[in-house]
Design an enzyme around this catalytic site. Sequence first.
Site, PDB file in Angstrom:
ATOM      1  N   TYR A   1       0.794  -1.228   0.000  1.00 43.57           N
ATOM      2  CA  TYR A   1       0.000   0.000   0.000  1.00 43.57           C
ATOM      3  C   TYR A   1       0.827   1.281   0.000  1.00 43.57           C
ATOM      4  CZ  TYR A   1      -3.611  -3.354   1.182  1.00 43.57           C
ATOM      5  OH  TYR A   1      -4.468  -4.427   1.161  1.00 43.57           O
TER       6      TYR A   1
ATOM      7  N   ASN B   1     -13.150   3.964  -1.645  1.00 41.22           N
ATOM      8  CA  ASN B   1     -12.273   2.814  -1.530  1.00 41.22           C
ATOM      9  C   ASN B   1     -12.907   1.927  -0.463  1.00 41.22           C
ATOM     10  OD1 ASN B   1     -10.356   0.885  -0.994  1.00 41.22           O
ATOM     11  ND2 ASN B   1      -8.628   2.299  -1.053  1.00 41.22           N
TER      12      ASN B   1
ATOM     13  N   HIS C   1     -15.368  -6.907  -1.534  1.00 46.98           N
ATOM     14  CA  HIS C   1     -15.595  -8.305  -1.875  1.00 46.98           C
ATOM     15  C   HIS C   1     -16.709  -8.957  -1.063  1.00 46.98           C
ATOM     16  CE1 HIS C   1     -11.662  -7.165  -3.242  1.00 46.98           C
ATOM     17  NE2 HIS C   1     -11.263  -7.061  -1.987  1.00 46.98           N
TER      18      HIS C   1
ATOM     19  N   ASP D   1     -26.054  -1.629  -2.077  1.00 41.15           N
ATOM     20  CA  ASP D   1     -27.443  -1.184  -2.013  1.00 41.15           C
ATOM     21  C   ASP D   1     -27.550   0.271  -1.565  1.00 41.15           C
ATOM     22  OD1 ASP D   1     -28.216  -3.688  -2.867  1.00 41.15           O
ATOM     23  OD2 ASP D   1     -28.975  -4.344  -0.910  1.00 41.15           O
TER      24      ASP D   1
ATOM     25  N   HIS E   1      -8.893   1.615  -5.633  1.00 38.75           N
ATOM     26  CA  HIS E   1      -8.066   0.716  -4.820  1.00 38.75           C
ATOM     27  C   HIS E   1      -6.609   1.102  -5.000  1.00 38.75           C
ATOM     28  CE1 HIS E   1     -11.414  -1.888  -3.892  1.00 38.75           C
ATOM     29  NE2 HIS E   1     -11.780  -1.738  -5.154  1.00 38.75           N
ATOM     30  N   LEU E   2      -5.866   1.147  -3.919  1.00 40.59           N
ATOM     31  CA  LEU E   2      -4.454   1.504  -3.972  1.00 40.59           C
ATOM     32  C   LEU E   2      -3.649   0.459  -4.736  1.00 40.59           C
ATOM     33  CD1 LEU E   2      -4.229   2.593  -0.264  1.00 40.59           C
ATOM     34  CD2 LEU E   2      -4.039   4.118  -2.225  1.00 40.59           C
ATOM     35  N   SER E   3      -3.891  -0.804  -4.456  1.00 39.45           N
ATOM     36  CA  SER E   3      -3.161  -1.886  -5.112  1.00 39.45           C
ATOM     37  C   SER E   3      -3.962  -2.393  -6.311  1.00 39.45           C
ATOM     38  CB  SER E   3      -2.912  -3.034  -4.129  1.00 39.45           C
ATOM     39  OG  SER E   3      -4.133  -3.661  -3.775  1.00 39.45           O
TER      40      SER E   3
ATOM     41  N   ARG F   1      -9.972 -11.387  -4.030  1.00 39.28           N
ATOM     42  CA  ARG F   1     -10.000  -9.927  -4.204  1.00 39.28           C
ATOM     43  C   ARG F   1     -10.406  -9.511  -5.622  1.00 39.28           C
ATOM     44  NH1 ARG F   1      -7.620  -7.680   0.387  1.00 39.28           N
ATOM     45  NH2 ARG F   1      -6.094  -9.025   1.405  1.00 39.28           N
TER      46      ARG F   1
END
Length: 155
Positions: A32, A84, A90, A97, A110-112, A121
């Site tokens: 990260y 994020n 997941h 909703d 997402h950072l990665s 993931r």
Amino acid sequence: MADKPIAKALRNVLVLHGPNLNLLGTREPEVYGATTLADINTALVERATARGVTLAHFQSNHEGALVDRIHAAKSEGIEFIIINPAAYTHTSVALRDALAGVVIPYIEVHLSNVHRREPFRHHSYLADQAVGVICGLGWRGYLAALDFAIDQHGG
């Protein structure tokens, strides 16, 4: 082909950070990075302010708190959400909703690069309803999402 801007200028953006993102800078820096959540929020507020946009940010490790914040966004006049969802990506039908319920466009960040990580993931409960998904760009993915949102609103 150029994207068509949405008619009115964007004025209010909400950035939501999911579980464990409060540990950025110390948690798995090889995945990260060393940038902290405070650093990311500062960069986002500076960029938004420079572009004439008000930006609020919120982090929680609790799914219900994130859902409540999404619900509040509608009455606050939030026009775009950058989220994020972290591990809730997941697992959370509740976040999906809530976002569908307020009908505020959003980008998932997402950072990665989640697709280079464990198979669990690879699936997102939010991605198919998002304007877009940005992953693997580190903290700069948030800035890319913000710039895109503003540009699409004619800012």
